[in-house]
Motif scaffolding. Structure first.
Motif, PDB file in Angstrom:
ATOM      1  N   ASP A  39      -2.587   1.711 -51.803  1.00 58.54           N
ATOM      2  CA  ASP A  39      -3.989   1.858 -51.457  1.00 58.54           C
ATOM      3  C   ASP A  39      -4.565   3.153 -52.032  1.00 58.54           C
ATOM      4  OD1 ASP A  39      -5.883   2.296 -48.400  1.00 58.54           O
ATOM      5  OD2 ASP A  39      -6.465   1.403 -50.313  1.00 58.54           O
ATOM      6  N   VAL A  40      -4.248   3.430 -53.274  1.00 58.56           N
ATOM      7  CA  VAL A  40      -4.795   4.573 -53.986  1.00 58.56           C
ATOM      8  C   VAL A  40      -4.694   4.265 -55.468  1.00 58.56           C
ATOM      9  CG1 VAL A  40      -2.574   5.792 -54.048  1.00 58.56           C
ATOM     10  CG2 VAL A  40      -4.683   7.096 -54.267  1.00 58.56           C
ATOM     11  N   GLU A  41      -5.694   4.668 -56.220  1.00 56.61           N
ATOM     12  CA  GLU A  41      -5.703   4.391 -57.656  1.00 56.61           C
ATOM     13  C   GLU A  41      -4.993   5.521 -58.387  1.00 56.61           C
ATOM     14  OE1 GLU A  41      -8.787   3.635 -61.404  1.00 56.61           O
ATOM     15  OE2 GLU A  41      -9.566   3.899 -59.361  1.00 56.61           O
ATOM     16  N   ILE A  42      -3.904   5.177 -59.062  1.00 50.81           N
ATOM     17  CA  ILE A  42      -3.158   6.148 -59.861  1.00 50.81           C
ATOM     18  C   ILE A  42      -3.651   6.062 -61.297  1.00 50.81           C
ATOM     19  CG2 ILE A  42      -0.890   6.836 -60.689  1.00 50.81           C
ATOM     20  CD1 ILE A  42       0.306   5.692 -58.127  1.00 50.81           C
ATOM     21  N   ILE A  43      -4.205   7.140 -61.801  1.00 50.46           N
ATOM     22  CA  ILE A  43      -4.760   7.177 -63.154  1.00 50.46           C
ATOM     23  C   ILE A  43      -3.656   7.303 -64.189  1.00 50.46           C
ATOM     24  CG2 ILE A  43      -6.378   8.347 -64.696  1.00 50.46           C
ATOM     25  CD1 ILE A  43      -7.627   6.964 -62.222  1.00 50.46           C
ATOM     26  N   SER A  44      -2.717   8.184 -63.926  1.00 51.29           N
ATOM     27  CA  SER A  44      -1.592   8.373 -64.842  1.00 51.29           C
ATOM     28  C   SER A  44      -0.410   8.913 -64.063  1.00 51.29           C
ATOM     29  CB  SER A  44      -1.953   9.328 -65.989  1.00 51.29           C
ATOM     30  OG  SER A  44      -2.229  10.629 -65.493  1.00 51.29           O
ATOM     31  N   LYS A  45       0.779   8.612 -64.559  1.00 46.37           N
ATOM     32  CA  LYS A  45       2.014   9.083 -63.934  1.00 46.37           C
ATOM     33  C   LYS A  45       2.987   9.393 -65.065  1.00 46.37           C
ATOM     34  CE  LYS A  45       5.396   7.803 -60.366  1.00 46.37           C
ATOM     35  NZ  LYS A  45       5.809   6.711 -59.446  1.00 46.37           N
ATOM     36  N   GLU A  46       3.143  10.667 -65.364  1.00 43.60           N
ATOM     37  CA  GLU A  46       3.919  11.106 -66.519  1.00 43.60           C
ATOM     38  C   GLU A  46       5.239  11.715 -66.069  1.00 43.60           C
ATOM     39  OE1 GLU A  46       3.592  14.447 -70.126  1.00 43.60           O
ATOM     40  OE2 GLU A  46       1.975  14.229 -68.637  1.00 43.60           O
ATOM     41  N   LEU A  47       6.334  11.185 -66.589  1.00 40.02           N
ATOM     42  CA  LEU A  47       7.647  11.751 -66.319  1.00 40.02           C
ATOM     43  C   LEU A  47       7.809  13.020 -67.146  1.00 40.02           C
ATOM     44  CD1 LEU A  47      10.423  11.391 -64.920  1.00 40.02           C
ATOM     45  CD2 LEU A  47      11.159  10.147 -66.976  1.00 40.02           C
ATOM     46  N   ILE A  48       8.083  14.128 -66.481  1.00 35.59           N
ATOM     47  CA  ILE A  48       8.198  15.408 -67.183  1.00 35.59           C
ATOM     48  C   ILE A  48       9.556  16.031 -66.901  1.00 35.59           C
ATOM     49  CG2 ILE A  48       5.704  15.786 -67.106  1.00 35.59           C
ATOM     50  CD1 ILE A  48       6.178  17.806 -64.853  1.00 35.59           C
ATOM     51  N   GLU A  49       9.879  17.052 -67.655  1.00 35.74           N
ATOM     52  CA  GLU A  49      11.108  17.796 -67.444  1.00 35.74           C
ATOM     53  C   GLU A  49      10.795  19.284 -67.381  1.00 35.74           C
ATOM     54  OE1 GLU A  49      14.057  16.905 -70.342  1.00 35.74           O
ATOM     55  OE2 GLU A  49      14.233  14.783 -69.765  1.00 35.74           O
ATOM     56  N   GLY A  50      11.546  19.980 -66.533  1.00 33.64           N
ATOM     57  CA  GLY A  50      11.384  21.415 -66.423  1.00 33.64           C
ATOM     58  C   GLY A  50      12.675  22.120 -66.780  1.00 33.64           C
ATOM     59  N   LYS A  61       4.229  14.104 -63.095  1.00 36.08           N
ATOM     60  CA  LYS A  61       2.906  14.716 -63.060  1.00 36.08           C
ATOM     61  C   LYS A  61       1.914  13.561 -62.905  1.00 36.08           C
ATOM     62  CE  LYS A  61      -0.132  17.713 -65.814  1.00 36.08           C
ATOM     63  NZ  LYS A  61      -0.240  18.455 -67.107  1.00 36.08           N
ATOM     64  N   VAL A  62       1.210  13.550 -61.781  1.00 30.90           N
ATOM     65  CA  VAL A  62       0.406  12.384 -61.413  1.00 30.90           C
ATOM     66  C   VAL A  62      -1.067  12.769 -61.302  1.00 30.90           C
ATOM     67  CG1 VAL A  62       0.124  10.515 -59.748  1.00 30.90           C
ATOM     68  CG2 VAL A  62       2.385  11.528 -60.093  1.00 30.90           C
ATOM     69  N   LEU A  63      -1.925  11.923 -61.822  1.00 36.78           N
ATOM     70  CA  LEU A  63      -3.360  12.008 -61.575  1.00 36.78           C
ATOM     71  C   LEU A  63      -3.764  10.778 -60.774  1.00 36.78           C
ATOM     72  CD1 LEU A  63      -5.017  13.281 -64.908  1.00 36.78           C
ATOM     73  CD2 LEU A  63      -5.004  14.440 -62.693  1.00 36.78           C
ATOM     74  N   TYR A  64      -4.457  10.997 -59.673  1.00 32.06           N
ATOM     75  CA  TYR A  64      -4.873   9.889 -58.820  1.00 32.06           C
ATOM     76  C   TYR A  64      -6.316  10.104 -58.363  1.00 32.06           C
ATOM     77  CZ  TYR A  64      -3.777  13.207 -55.042  1.00 32.06           C
ATOM     78  OH  TYR A  64      -3.733  14.317 -54.226  1.00 32.06           O
ATOM     79  N   LYS A  65      -6.925   9.044 -57.866  1.00 34.71           N
ATOM     80  CA  LYS A  65      -8.306   9.107 -57.413  1.00 34.71           C
ATOM     81  C   LYS A  65      -8.383   9.528 -55.945  1.00 34.71           C
ATOM     82  CE  LYS A  65     -10.963   7.660 -60.895  1.00 34.71           C
ATOM     83  NZ  LYS A  65     -12.057   8.477 -61.456  1.00 34.71           N
ATOM     84  N   SER A  66      -9.297  10.450 -55.663  1.00 35.67           N
ATOM     85  CA  SER A  66      -9.603  10.849 -54.297  1.00 35.67           C
ATOM     86  C   SER A  66     -11.104  11.077 -54.227  1.00 35.67           C
ATOM     87  CB  SER A  66      -8.838  12.120 -53.926  1.00 35.67           C
ATOM     88  OG  SER A  66      -9.080  12.491 -52.579  1.00 35.67           O
ATOM     89  N   ASP A  67     -11.797  10.261 -53.445  1.00 36.32           N
ATOM     90  CA  ASP A  67     -13.269  10.314 -53.418  1.00 36.32           C
ATOM     91  C   ASP A  67     -13.844  10.172 -54.822  1.00 36.32           C
ATOM     92  OD1 ASP A  67     -13.076  10.680 -50.713  1.00 36.32           O
ATOM     93  OD2 ASP A  67     -13.537  12.818 -50.758  1.00 36.32           O
ATOM     94  N   ASP A  68     -13.219   9.338 -55.636  1.00 31.84           N
ATOM     95  CA  ASP A  68     -13.670   9.083 -57.014  1.00 31.84           C
ATOM     96  C   ASP A  68     -13.491  10.284 -57.935  1.00 31.84           C
ATOM     97  OD1 ASP A  68     -14.265   6.644 -57.989  1.00 31.84           O
ATOM     98  OD2 ASP A  68     -16.432   6.779 -57.739  1.00 31.84           O
ATOM     99  N   ILE A  69     -12.671  11.231 -57.536  1.00 39.45           N
ATOM    100  CA  ILE A  69     -12.378  12.419 -58.341  1.00 39.45           C
ATOM    101  C   ILE A  69     -10.908  12.371 -58.738  1.00 39.45           C
ATOM    102  CG2 ILE A  69     -12.259  14.951 -58.356  1.00 39.45           C
ATOM    103  CD1 ILE A  69     -14.480  14.925 -56.224  1.00 39.45           C
ATOM    104  N   SER A 155       3.901   5.170 -52.403  1.00 37.92           N
ATOM    105  CA  SER A 155       3.915   4.043 -53.341  1.00 37.92           C
ATOM    106  C   SER A 155       5.214   3.969 -54.146  1.00 37.92           C
ATOM    107  CB  SER A 155       2.722   4.126 -54.289  1.00 37.92           C
ATOM    108  OG  SER A 155       2.895   5.131 -55.273  1.00 37.92           O
ATOM    109  N   THR A 156       6.018   5.037 -54.122  1.00 38.45           N
ATOM    110  CA  THR A 156       7.301   5.004 -54.828  1.00 38.45           C
ATOM    111  C   THR A 156       8.308   4.101 -54.138  1.00 38.45           C
ATOM    112  OG1 THR A 156       8.223   6.901 -53.612  1.00 38.45           O
ATOM    113  CG2 THR A 156       6.925   7.381 -55.609  1.00 38.45           C
ATOM    114  N   GLY A 157       8.082   3.809 -52.864  1.00 37.46           N
ATOM    115  CA  GLY A 157       9.041   3.030 -52.092  1.00 37.46           C
ATOM    116  C   GLY A 157      10.265   3.812 -51.685  1.00 37.46           C
TER     117      GLY A 157
END
Length: 325
Positions: A39-50, A61-69, A155-157
């Protein structure tokens, strides 16, 4: 004062991230645990390494929608199948809207090396901060951003049922308290030098009209007038956006409040008052006051602060191998 000592408490958060050394098995892989919540729109989900990261986790690294932002979050998930506790780390910042601040950089550093492979870990960066869209807003909007970030983690389960831990300092402590009033799956709350809402601040200032020192009291008195007359009185329906006090009846999780008497970024007595309010409402609360302790307790009390946080989380389900140093 609107800005709640961000630069002083970010070192606390770095320590918190760096020393989350949780090695006991926590994966309660039982049927009926949380199903993925989309119940949330995920814009992008990038697997990164540190550099030097724990090889047993994936970092996103995730970008998701919150209040359309678009809002940025960092999310770590153990590679091993199972269900894990969710640890939500809530950073500090501004307690009121700042339209002139976008992509605000408060010196964020993410300690990948010691991230645990026994928890799902979420670090939401509210709107207006770093790569998040929009401009810096207040505690109500930050709470919604964190809430939607939790949905991303769910949402990852991989999140264990009824096993959410909220850790926040300064304004992030206030976000943790608001979240605890909205969620019934929170097992424990830790709030260090927390902003406890404008309602508590206004009450203390009204009850102590002749006190104007230290400097933070005078600064808060000026800001409080703007909050009272410019924000709340001008829009009574939005009063709840600036308060936490009225949410106490809905807080079920045990709350740890740590506060110093030399806090240069908030009126320390407001935290004590809020602890009393929780106790009078029959809530489980522990309030620890540190004489001459500064904002975030990044001083002579750092070790004591870490011990209190560790013991509190152990008491409410984090394994004994969890340490803060």
């Amino acid at each position: 004062m609107v800005y709640l000592g961000e630069w002083r408490n970010r070192a606390f958060f770095l320590i918190l991230v760096t020393y989350m050394l949780i090695t006991a098995a926590l994966s309660g892989c039982q049927a009926g645990d949380n199903e993925p919540n989309n119940d949330v729109e995920i814009i992008s989900k990038e697997l990164i390494e540190g550099p030097g990261q724990n090889p047993k986790i994936d970092i996103f690294k995730v970008l998701y929608k919150s209040d359309d932002i678009n809002v940025l979050a960092y999310l770590t998930v153990p590679k091993a199948p199972g269900k894990y506790p969710l640890v939500v780390h809530l950073h500090g910042g501004y307690a009121l809207e700042r339209k002139e601040l976008s992509h605000y950089d408060f010196g964020f550093t993410f300690g990948f090396r010691y991230m645990s492979d026994q928890v799902v870990y979420l670090y939401p960066l509210y709107r207006g901060y770093l790569e998040s869209g929009g401009h810096v807003q207040g505690i109500a909007e930050n709470t919604r951003d964190a809430e939607n970030g939790i949905k991303v983690a769910m949402s990852t389960g991989s999140v264990k049922k009824d096993s959410v831990y909220l850790l926040g300092a300064s304004m992030g402590g206030g976000v943790a308290l608001r979240l605890a009033s909205e969620r019934q799956d929170v097992k424990a709350v830790v709030a260090v030098s927390p902003f406890v809402g404008w309602d508590v601040n206004l009450r203390w200032l009204d009850e102590n009209p002749d006190i104007n020192s230290p400097q933070i009291v005078e600064e808060n008195r000026k800001t409080a007038e703007y909050v009272r007359f410019g924000l709340i009185n001008g829009n009574p329906e939005a009063k709840g956006d600036y308060s936490i006090l009225d949410r106490i009846p809905s807080i079920r999780a045990p709350v740890l409040l740590l506060q110093g008497t030399a806090d240069e970024s908030l009126i320390w007595q407001t935290v004590q008052d809020f602890a009393n309010d929780l106790e009078e409402a029959g809530k489980t609360v522990k309030f620890v006051l540190y004489p001459d302790g500064r904002h975030g307790l990044e001083d002579k009390y750092q070790d004591q602060r870490n011990q209190e946080v560790t013991q509190w989380l152990h008491t409410y389900g984090i394994p004994k191998s969890f340490t803060m140093q």
